[in-house]
Design a protein around this motif. Structure first.
Motif, short mmCIF file in Angstrom:
data_model
loop_
_atom_site.label_atom_id
_atom_site.label_comp_id
_atom_site.label_asym_id
_atom_site.label_seq_id
_atom_site.Cartn_x
_atom_site.Cartn_y
_atom_site.Cartn_z
N ARG A 1 -17.35 5.27 -6.48
CA ARG A 1 -18.59 6.04 -6.61
C ARG A 1 -18.90 6.63 -5.23
N TRP A 2 -18.70 7.93 -5.10
CA TRP A 2 -18.86 8.59 -3.80
C TRP A 2 -20.21 9.29 -3.71
N GLY A 3 -21.00 8.89 -2.73
CA GLY A 3 -22.24 9.60 -2.44
C GLY A 3 -21.94 10.83 -1.61
N ILE A 4 -22.71 11.90 -1.84
CA ILE A 4 -22.53 13.15 -1.11
C ILE A 4 -23.76 13.37 -0.24
N ALA A 5 -23.56 13.40 1.07
CA ALA A 5 -24.66 13.52 2.02
C ALA A 5 -24.58 14.84 2.76
N GLY A 6 -25.72 15.39 3.09
CA GLY A 6 -25.77 16.65 3.83
C GLY A 6 -27.14 17.27 3.72
N ASP A 7 -27.44 18.22 4.60
CA ASP A 7 -28.73 18.90 4.57
C ASP A 7 -28.84 19.79 3.34
N ILE A 53 -22.18 11.37 -6.48
CA ILE A 53 -23.64 11.19 -6.53
C ILE A 53 -24.29 11.92 -5.36
N VAL A 54 -25.10 12.93 -5.68
CA VAL A 54 -25.93 13.59 -4.67
C VAL A 54 -27.29 12.89 -4.67
N SER A 55 -27.67 12.29 -3.55
CA SER A 55 -28.95 11.59 -3.49
C SER A 55 -29.40 11.47 -2.05
N HIS A 56 -30.71 11.60 -1.85
CA HIS A 56 -31.31 11.37 -0.54
C HIS A 56 -31.96 9.99 -0.46
N ASP A 57 -31.79 9.18 -1.51
CA ASP A 57 -32.31 7.82 -1.53
C ASP A 57 -31.26 6.89 -0.94
N PRO A 97 -15.58 5.54 4.26
CA PRO A 97 -15.62 4.41 3.33
C PRO A 97 -16.90 3.60 3.49
N GLY A 98 -17.30 2.92 2.41
CA GLY A 98 -18.47 2.04 2.49
C GLY A 98 -19.74 2.70 2.01
N ASP A 99 -20.86 1.96 2.11
CA ASP A 99 -22.15 2.46 1.64
C ASP A 99 -22.79 3.36 2.70
N ALA A 155 -22.91 3.18 -3.81
CA ALA A 155 -21.82 3.99 -3.26
C ALA A 155 -20.71 3.12 -2.68
N THR A 156 -19.46 3.50 -2.99
CA THR A 156 -18.29 2.87 -2.37
C THR A 156 -17.75 3.73 -1.23
N GLY A 157 -18.27 4.95 -1.09
CA GLY A 157 -17.88 5.83 -0.01
C GLY A 157 -18.85 7.00 0.08
N ILE A 158 -18.84 7.68 1.21
CA ILE A 158 -19.74 8.82 1.45
C ILE A 158 -18.93 10.04 1.84
N VAL A 159 -19.19 11.17 1.15
CA VAL A 159 -18.66 12.47 1.56
C VAL A 159 -19.76 13.17 2.35
N ALA A 160 -19.54 13.32 3.65
CA ALA A 160 -20.55 13.94 4.52
C ALA A 160 -20.19 15.40 4.75
N ILE A 161 -21.11 16.30 4.37
CA ILE A 161 -20.92 17.74 4.59
C ILE A 161 -21.77 18.13 5.79
#
Length: 636
Positions: A350-356, A509-513, A536-538, A521-527
């Motif tokens: 489950r990959w979280g997607i982070a970015g502005d 998963i796109v989320s700001h929470d 990798p990781g939360d 999340a098992t990993g984060i895609v940072a844009i």
């Protein structure tokens, strides 16, 4: 000051507020929480004067201005972003114009000093700088853009910017962190912390509440229950959850006591005792009233203990490839959003997607839907470079933050079951089962009769619950979740976290929470800066690793790694059974007396906590008594 005194309000078939009272003093920042559909947005409308109460009184300080951030912005679509923002500064703009005209006409006029003081109170002469700062920090970039061309999220952020620029004395905010990125949430927290007047905000963002809130007020069964920020350093949300648990336990004990009393009265009634005396007639009337109270408390317990039930649906069988990005670059119009995304998703990830805001997070989800053949035409998003691979047995489903796929005129039955009485659960190519529409709705905390309600009559949180019910209906094994936590209550969030953790497929998963991402999340895609990087990781791990890579210190400490190169000193072997000394003998002889005293105190506390008045009168005292009781159990 803002106050509601014994306020009641309801619709024809439901009472949302029943003699509710609330006071918010200057400088207080109160978080209003509660299950979806309990009436939180309605309470804000009552406090702002948009709705009149059926009974009771709403008061605010004399001369105080009030600003309301509603879930649906009311903006002039014909104006530009800049015009809308500057219009919020109506008073200061008018005062600056008046000051300039008066200074030119009568430079010695004493009113110039009064005007200058008022302008300074409202932020000074540099209003354009303030407008540009607020818009930029909230992610509204183009001041020349017309409001009608903005997305739903951009309109919401513009509405929030307009409210902050107007700087009313009283702030009422309905889910203010929705559609904000990390920078926007940080900016809003700072703005609210500087606010001098009363602030009441509806939010399910637990991290935001912990940072900003001075108190939590829960709306439950038409009443309001307050939790103050603890002085021992514990989080406000954790303290609220403890208070809620105590209230629920007390309600159960009170309901049990009333049921036992009702059983005795029912036995007396069935004995057929003639009601010849006034005393006996009064007892019969009390028994009838008690029956109503028992049923009312039972219904309240059912509502409070009900949880969303997301049944495990066996998805379509998984192939070797579920979803893969090979050197993907995405853009929008003439702008390149990011390049270099290389990621292969396997079962359980489950990959979280982070970015502005505007970085391309939702665009990434749309590119997957396009590759899966679910989006065509103008909405389709195809890679500028690289390729997106969709597995042969991959079944993609989308949770849309704007709920655009929900027809507001459709009934809940039509959304979930078409024109049938039963909901079909499971993938078309796999094992399916049929569930009656009323039963399926009840799993998601709707009433069975709600099958005929139209989507437009639901609150934002209820619409999200409906979208989640449909998301897990068809056994998709690749979920695209765009801000799934918006408007969801704490209980539903917890169940969603559990369902995602048990998912046998994968998810983006796109989320700001950040708390939600830490749990699922098992990993984060940072844009960031036009590049997509996988960590990798939360979310907490991502923040730490990302900061370390940039050489920036963070508040999150490094993980504790056990060291194998440190030799521990050897223990000295015991020489045998040790004899007790005089002090230990004295303690042993007085132990029985101490235990008896502790058990007596335990009985006192148990009796105190068995009374409902303990919780209604002083929640802090109730919490302290409960903690002491737990401590006594450990001591004994």
């Amino acid at each position: 000051m803002l106050a509601a005194r014994d306020v009641s309000f309801g619709f024809a078939d439901r009472r949302l507020l029943d003699g509710a009272s609330l006071t918010v003093d200057d400088g207080e920042r109160v978080a209003l929480v509660g299950r979806n559909g309990t009436g939180k947005s309605t309470l804000l409308a009552l406090l702002s004067g948009v709705l009149p109460p059926d009974a009771g009184l709403v008061e605010r300080g004399r001369g105080q201005t009030l600003g309301l951030l509603a879930q649906t912005p009311q903006l002039d679509l014909g104006k530009t972003v800049g015009e809308t923002a500057r219009a919020a500064l109506g008073e200061v703009s008018a005062l600056i114009a008046e000051h300039a005209a008066l200074a030119e006409r009568a430079p010695d006029d004493p009113r110039l000093g009064e005007l200058l003081a008022r302008i300074d109170d409202l932020g000074g002469f540099d209003v354009e700088h303030r407008v540009a700062e607020v818009l930029s920090r909230l992610g509204v970039k183009d001041a020349a853009q017309r409001v009608e061309s903005l997305s739903c999220g951009e309109r919401r952020r513009l509405d929030l910017a307009r409210l902050l620029l107007a700087a009313p004395d009283i702030l009422l905010l309905d889910e203010p962190t929705n559609h904000l990125d990390r920078e926007g949430i940080t900016f809003l927290a700072a703005e609210l912390s500087r606010h001098r007047g009363p602030a009441l905000f509806v939010s399910h963002d637990r991290a935001f509440i912990d940072v900003v809130g001075t108190r939590i007020v829960e709306l439950e069964a038409g009443k309001l229950f307050s939790t103050l920020r603890p002085k021992d350093g514990r989080g406000l949300v954790d303290s609220y959850l403890e208070d809620k648990l105590l209230r629920d336990e007390q309600l159960e004990r009170e309901a049990h006591r009333r049921r036992r009393l009702y059983v005795r009265e029912l036995a007396w009634l069935r004995a057929g005792t003639p009601a010849r005396t006034t005393k006996q007639q009064a007892r019969i009337q009390r028994a009838d009233a008690l029956a109503d109270e028992v049923e009312s408390q039972a219904q309240q317990l059912r509502e409070q203990t009900a949880r969303v039930a997301i049944d495990a649906v066996k998805g379509a069988r998984l192939g070797k490839t579920i979803l893969a990005f090979r050197g993907v670059a995405l853009g929008r119009g003439e702008r390149m959003l990011f390049t270099g995304l290389d990621l292969a998703l396997v079962a359980g990830q489950r990959w979280g997607i982070a970015g502005d805001n505007g970085a391309g997070k939702t665009t990434l989800l749309m590119s997957v839907l396009t590759a899966a053949g679910l989006v065509e035409g103008e909405r389709a998003v195809r890679p500028r470079a690289g390729v997106i691979e969709i597995g042969k047995h991959t079944r993609v489903a989308l949770f849309d933050q704007h709920r655009a796929s929900l027809d507001p005129e459709a009934t809940l039955e039509e959304v979930l079951a078409g024109n049938n009485d039963h909901v079909v659960i499971g993938p078309p190519e796999g094992e399916q089962r049929r569930v009656h529409i009323a039963s399926y709705l009840e799993q998601f905390l709707f009433d069975g009769a709600d099958r005929y309600r139209r989507v437009k009559t639901l609150s934002g949180g209820q619409q999200n619950r409906l979208a989640i019910a449909r998301l897990f209906q068809h056994g998709a094994n690749c979920l695209m979740l765009d801000e799934p936590t918006n408007d969801l209550d704490v209980e539903t969030l917890g169940v969603l976290e559990e369902a995602l953790s048990a998912l046998d497929g994968c998810a983006l998963i796109v989320s700001h929470d950040r708390r939600f991402l830490d749990r699922v999340a098992t990993g984060i895609v940072a844009i960031e800066d036009g590049k997509a990087t996988c960590w990798p990781g939360d979310y907490t791990s991502f923040e730490r690793l990302h900061a370390q890579a940039k050489g920036v210190e963070t508040e999150v400490g490094p993980p504790v790694v056990p060291r194998d190169d440190v030799e521990l000193p050897a223990r000295r072997p015991r020489s045998g059974k040790r004899k007790r000394n005089n002090k230990e003998e004295h303690e042993l002889s007085s132990m029985e007396e101490v235990i008896l005293a502790r058990e007596a105190r335990k009985e006192e506390l148990t009796a105190l906590l068995s009374h409902a008045d303990t919780f209604r009168g002083d929640a802090q005292r109730a919490r302290a008594a409960s903690e002491e009781l737990h401590g006594l159990d450990e001591e004994i």
